[in-house]
Design a protein around this motif. Structure first.
Motif, PDB file in Angstrom:
ATOM      1  N   PHE A  63       6.005   2.655  10.348  1.00 19.96           N
ATOM      2  CA  PHE A  63       6.453   2.198  12.190  1.00 19.96           C
ATOM      3  C   PHE A  63       7.754   1.216  12.057  1.00 19.96           C
ATOM      4  O   PHE A  63       7.325  -0.165  11.917  1.00 19.96           O
ATOM      5  CB  PHE A  63       5.252   2.120  12.999  1.00 19.96           C
ATOM      6  CG  PHE A  63       4.460   2.907  12.963  1.00 19.96           C
ATOM      7  CD1 PHE A  63       3.463   3.454  11.933  1.00 19.96           C
ATOM      8  CD2 PHE A  63       5.077   4.823  13.914  1.00 19.96           C
ATOM      9  CE1 PHE A  63       2.849   4.530  11.866  1.00 19.96           C
ATOM     10  CE2 PHE A  63       4.125   6.010  13.927  1.00 19.96           C
ATOM     11  CZ  PHE A  63       2.651   6.009  12.605  1.00 19.96           C
ATOM     12  N   ASN A  64       8.430   1.388  12.767  1.00 14.34           N
ATOM     13  CA  ASN A  64       9.446   0.039  12.655  1.00 14.34           C
ATOM     14  C   ASN A  64       9.090  -0.401  13.637  1.00 14.34           C
ATOM     15  O   ASN A  64       8.321  -0.194  14.941  1.00 14.34           O
ATOM     16  CB  ASN A  64      10.942   0.555  12.771  1.00 14.34           C
ATOM     17  CG  ASN A  64      11.379   1.084  11.820  1.00 14.34           C
ATOM     18  OD1 ASN A  64      11.399   0.917  10.262  1.00 14.34           O
ATOM     19  ND2 ASN A  64      12.132   2.513  12.075  1.00 14.34           N
ATOM     20  N   LEU A  65       9.916  -2.018  14.308  1.00 17.78           N
ATOM     21  CA  LEU A  65       8.927  -2.694  14.999  1.00 17.78           C
ATOM     22  C   LEU A  65       9.372  -2.390  16.633  1.00 17.78           C
ATOM     23  O   LEU A  65       8.868  -2.637  17.380  1.00 17.78           O
ATOM     24  CB  LEU A  65       9.681  -3.937  15.249  1.00 17.78           C
ATOM     25  CG  LEU A  65      11.471  -4.233  15.378  1.00 17.78           C
ATOM     26  CD1 LEU A  65      11.552  -4.404  16.042  1.00 17.78           C
ATOM     27  CD2 LEU A  65      11.330  -6.040  14.819  1.00 17.78           C
ATOM     28  N   GLU A  69       8.714   5.963  13.607  1.00 14.46           N
ATOM     29  CA  GLU A  69       7.961   5.870  13.088  1.00 14.46           C
ATOM     30  C   GLU A  69       9.032   6.530  11.397  1.00 14.46           C
ATOM     31  O   GLU A  69      10.229   7.687  11.983  1.00 14.46           O
ATOM     32  CB  GLU A  69       6.626   7.084  13.087  1.00 14.46           C
ATOM     33  CG  GLU A  69       6.014   7.312  11.311  1.00 14.46           C
ATOM     34  CD  GLU A  69       4.558   7.733  11.324  1.00 14.46           C
ATOM     35  OE1 GLU A  69       4.598   8.400  12.352  1.00 14.46           O
ATOM     36  OE2 GLU A  69       4.632   7.580   9.969  1.00 14.46           O
ATOM     37  N   ALA A  70       9.402   6.020   9.873  1.00 18.86           N
ATOM     38  CA  ALA A  70      10.055   6.329   9.179  1.00 18.86           C
ATOM     39  C   ALA A  70       9.153   6.635   8.599  1.00 18.86           C
ATOM     40  O   ALA A  70       7.887   7.173   8.002  1.00 18.86           O
ATOM     41  CB  ALA A  70      11.292   5.151   8.957  1.00 18.86           C
ATOM     42  N   LYS A  71       9.999   8.248   7.430  1.00 20.60           N
ATOM     43  CA  LYS A  71       9.599   8.958   6.679  1.00 20.60           C
ATOM     44  C   LYS A  71       9.593   7.572   5.203  1.00 20.60           C
ATOM     45  O   LYS A  71       9.122   8.609   3.878  1.00 20.60           O
ATOM     46  CB  LYS A  71      10.559  10.082   6.088  1.00 20.60           C
ATOM     47  CG  LYS A  71       9.938  10.748   6.946  1.00 20.60           C
ATOM     48  CD  LYS A  71      11.597  12.125   6.730  1.00 20.60           C
ATOM     49  CE  LYS A  71      11.024  13.038   8.279  1.00 20.60           C
ATOM     50  NZ  LYS A  71      11.732  14.490   7.695  1.00 20.60           N
ATOM     51  N   TRP A 214      21.368  -3.414   8.635  1.00 18.40           N
ATOM     52  CA  TRP A 214      21.445  -3.152  10.149  1.00 18.40           C
ATOM     53  C   TRP A 214      20.302  -2.311   9.433  1.00 18.40           C
ATOM     54  O   TRP A 214      20.452  -1.102   9.592  1.00 18.40           O
ATOM     55  CB  TRP A 214      22.511  -3.138  11.090  1.00 18.40           C
ATOM     56  CG  TRP A 214      21.401  -2.794  12.326  1.00 18.40           C
ATOM     57  CD1 TRP A 214      20.980  -1.569  13.151  1.00 18.40           C
ATOM     58  CD2 TRP A 214      21.507  -3.504  12.798  1.00 18.40           C
ATOM     59  NE1 TRP A 214      20.815  -2.306  13.723  1.00 18.40           N
ATOM     60  CE2 TRP A 214      20.808  -3.635  14.376  1.00 18.40           C
ATOM     61  CE3 TRP A 214      21.806  -5.243  13.188  1.00 18.40           C
ATOM     62  CZ2 TRP A 214      20.839  -4.128  15.897  1.00 18.40           C
ATOM     63  CZ3 TRP A 214      21.356  -5.974  14.281  1.00 18.40           C
ATOM     64  CH2 TRP A 214      20.789  -4.892  15.899  1.00 18.40           C
ATOM     65  N   GLU A 215      19.209  -2.359  10.080  1.00 19.35           N
ATOM     66  CA  GLU A 215      17.999  -1.231  10.404  1.00 19.35           C
ATOM     67  C   GLU A 215      17.561  -0.558  11.007  1.00 19.35           C
ATOM     68  O   GLU A 215      17.697  -1.022  12.496  1.00 19.35           O
ATOM     69  CB  GLU A 215      16.511  -1.866   9.155  1.00 19.35           C
ATOM     70  CG  GLU A 215      16.607  -1.743   7.433  1.00 19.35           C
ATOM     71  CD  GLU A 215      14.779  -2.290   7.254  1.00 19.35           C
ATOM     72  OE1 GLU A 215      14.136  -1.653   8.034  1.00 19.35           O
ATOM     73  OE2 GLU A 215      14.263  -3.251   6.746  1.00 19.35           O
ATOM     74  N   ARG A 216      17.763   1.038  10.859  1.00 21.01           N
ATOM     75  CA  ARG A 216      17.364   1.617  11.720  1.00 21.01           C
ATOM     76  C   ARG A 216      16.209   1.404  12.351  1.00 21.01           C
ATOM     77  O   ARG A 216      14.934   1.471  11.579  1.00 21.01           O
ATOM     78  CB  ARG A 216      17.065   3.334  11.764  1.00 21.01           C
ATOM     79  CG  ARG A 216      16.719   4.364  12.629  1.00 21.01           C
ATOM     80  CD  ARG A 216      16.486   5.663  12.257  1.00 21.01           C
ATOM     81  NE  ARG A 216      15.735   5.940  10.366  1.00 21.01           N
ATOM     82  CZ  ARG A 216      14.514   6.730  10.195  1.00 21.01           C
ATOM     83  NH1 ARG A 216      15.397   7.865  11.004  1.00 21.01           N
ATOM     84  NH2 ARG A 216      14.440   6.762   9.650  1.00 21.01           N
ATOM     85  N   ALA A 223      15.505  -8.103   3.911  1.00 20.75           N
ATOM     86  CA  ALA A 223      15.241  -7.010   2.736  1.00 20.75           C
ATOM     87  C   ALA A 223      15.415  -5.606   3.193  1.00 20.75           C
ATOM     88  O   ALA A 223      14.490  -5.186   3.903  1.00 20.75           O
ATOM     89  CB  ALA A 223      15.265  -7.169   1.665  1.00 20.75           C
ATOM     90  N   CYS A 224      15.868  -3.881   2.237  1.00 22.08           N
ATOM     91  CA  CYS A 224      15.709  -3.425   3.115  1.00 22.08           C
ATOM     92  C   CYS A 224      15.842  -2.242   1.660  1.00 22.08           C
ATOM     93  O   CYS A 224      16.739  -1.703   0.675  1.00 22.08           O
ATOM     94  CB  CYS A 224      16.592  -2.435   4.076  1.00 22.08           C
ATOM     95  SG  CYS A 224      16.406  -0.476   3.496  1.00 22.08           S
ATOM     96  N   GLY A 225      14.311  -1.747   1.159  1.00 22.01           N
ATOM     97  CA  GLY A 225      14.356  -1.089  -0.494  1.00 22.01           C
ATOM     98  C   GLY A 225      15.125   0.294  -0.345  1.00 22.01           C
ATOM     99  O   GLY A 225      15.518   0.351  -1.934  1.00 22.01           O
ATOM    100  N   THR A 226      14.882   0.743   0.169  1.00 22.48           N
ATOM    101  CA  THR A 226      15.309   2.049   0.427  1.00 22.48           C
ATOM    102  C   THR A 226      16.678   1.944   0.484  1.00 22.48           C
ATOM    103  O   THR A 226      17.204   2.968  -0.274  1.00 22.48           O
ATOM    104  CB  THR A 226      14.612   3.665   1.321  1.00 22.48           C
ATOM    105  OG1 THR A 226      14.435   2.601   2.686  1.00 22.48           O
ATOM    106  CG2 THR A 226      13.402   3.813   0.726  1.00 22.48           C
ATOM    107  N   GLY A 227      17.114   0.889   1.097  1.00 16.35           N
ATOM    108  CA  GLY A 227      19.256   1.137   1.287  1.00 16.35           C
ATOM    109  C   GLY A 227      19.338   0.473   0.223  1.00 16.35           C
ATOM    110  O   GLY A 227      20.858   0.859  -0.135  1.00 16.35           O
TER     111      GLY A 227
HETATM  112  N1  LIG Z   1      14.224   1.089   8.845  1.00 18.53           N
HETATM  113  C1  LIG Z   1      13.280   2.391   8.159  1.00 18.53           C
HETATM  114  C2  LIG Z   1      12.874   2.336   7.190  1.00 18.53           C
HETATM  115  C3  LIG Z   1      12.464   1.113   6.714  1.00 18.53           C
HETATM  116  C4  LIG Z   1      13.012   1.116   5.907  1.00 18.53           C
HETATM  117  C5  LIG Z   1      13.620  -0.400   4.969  1.00 18.53           C
HETATM  118  N2  LIG Z   1      12.312  -2.069   5.477  1.00 18.53           N
HETATM  119  C6  LIG Z   1      12.509  -0.160   3.454  1.00 18.53           C
HETATM  120  O1  LIG Z   1      12.157  -1.716   2.827  1.00 18.53           O
HETATM  121  O2  LIG Z   1      13.248   0.616   2.522  1.00 18.53           O
HETATM  122  C7  LIG Z   1      14.080   3.775   8.420  1.00 18.53           C
HETATM  123  O3  LIG Z   1      14.137   3.961   9.848  1.00 18.53           O
HETATM  124  O4  LIG Z   1      14.185   4.521   8.170  1.00 18.53           O
END
Ligand SMILES: N[C@H](CCC[C@H](N)C(=O)O)C(=O)O
Length: 282
Positions: A63-65, A69-71, A214-216, A223-227
């Protein structure tokens, strides 16, 4: 409620072990908002639940802040892998984690005292079809270097889903990139019905990128791993990198090694770290 705070390259979450704690489904959104609050809560980019799975070894929910909820969450997956191995939820060094976006396989890399130092995640295959990102609009089936205007500003984006949606922009220099203006505006643009994570990428070479995001649902993060995975997939689609070449992605919080393998799967390797454990009084 017991919690563990962990981070992947400064992208921190509050982790709750559902093998030990019971949480009400209808409370999760509010819990994520309250715990993530940096003034009245513990402070983090969101909440991650580690629990039992019928299809894999453990299940991760993120869950984002803002409570959404993200997948999927790449940094979260590495921390869940470290936590699961070190807390005996799994016994092997290679195991599977179920997410809303699918099942991923992880390999923990341990030192001589069986502490997990880094984790490699097979993130599966990216989704490129416009309607599966999802992104509205006519045009080619996939979104590669497509012009888009937001608030009077024009940019060229490549859209990639890693289970969660990403819009990648290649820029000459990430430092001055309009992450908190154009990135924020694009993340809630109506052409992305589920919203979108927005990555700004500077290509230093075919095997080295610099990156801001900029994360949704969480805003600017370290950092954003999926990004980072989406950035390398977009890099291959735009001819900056050959498929199969490992790329060192420099994020504000540190480096990830990302490879879009020739078999079509994306591999991410990087660290995961504990910050603290505690009891939250909700
Ligand atoms: N904000 C992302 C979820 C967290 C992804 C990010 N923190 C990562 O490490 O991939 C979304 O709503 O899709």
């Amino acid at each position: 409620m017991k919690f563990t705070k962990m981070h992947g390259l400064g992208n921190s979450y509050i982790y709750v072990n559902l093998f030990e704690e019971v949480l009400e489904e209808e409370s999760l959104r509010t819990l994520a908002i309250n715990l993530s609050n940096r003034n009245t809560g513990i402070g983090s980019d969101g909440l991650i639940l580690i629990g039992p799975s019928e299809r894999a070894d453990v299940r991760m929910r993120i869950f984002n802040l803002d409570g959404s909820e993200a997948k999927n969450c790449g940094n979260g997956l590495r921390c869940v892998a470290k936590y699961s191995f070190e807390h005996g939820l799994v016994s092997a060094e290679k195991f599977c984690i179920e997410t809303l976006g699918g099942i991923v396989s992880v390999t923990v890399h341990i030192n001589e005292t069986r502490i997990v130092e880094t984790v490699t995640v097979n993130m599966g295959t990216p989704v490129l079809a416009r309607n599966a990102i999802p992104m509205l609009g006519e045009g080619k089936e996939s979104v590669v270097n497509e012009e888009i205007s937001v608030g009077g500003e024009t940019a060229w984006i490549t859209a990639v889903s890693m289970g969660n949606p990403h819009a990648v922009l290649f820029v000459p220099d990430v430092e001055p990139a309009p992450v908190a203006t154009f990135g924020k505006a694009l993340s809630t643009d109506e052409r992305f019905p589920d919203g979108v994570n927005v990555e700004f990428v500077e290509v230093l070479s075919s095997t080295e990128y610099r990156f801001r995001v900029w994360e949704r649902g969480s805003g600017m993060t370290e950092a954003c791993g999926t990004g980072a995975c989406a950035a390398v997939v977009a890099g291959v689609l735009n001819g900056h990198t050959k498929q199969g070449e490992p790329v060192c992605v420099h994020l504000p919080g540190g480096d990830l090694t990302i490879t879009w393998a020739v078999d079509g799967t994306v591999h991410m390797q990087g660290p995961a770290a504990y910050i603290c454990t505690g009891e939250a009084h909700m």
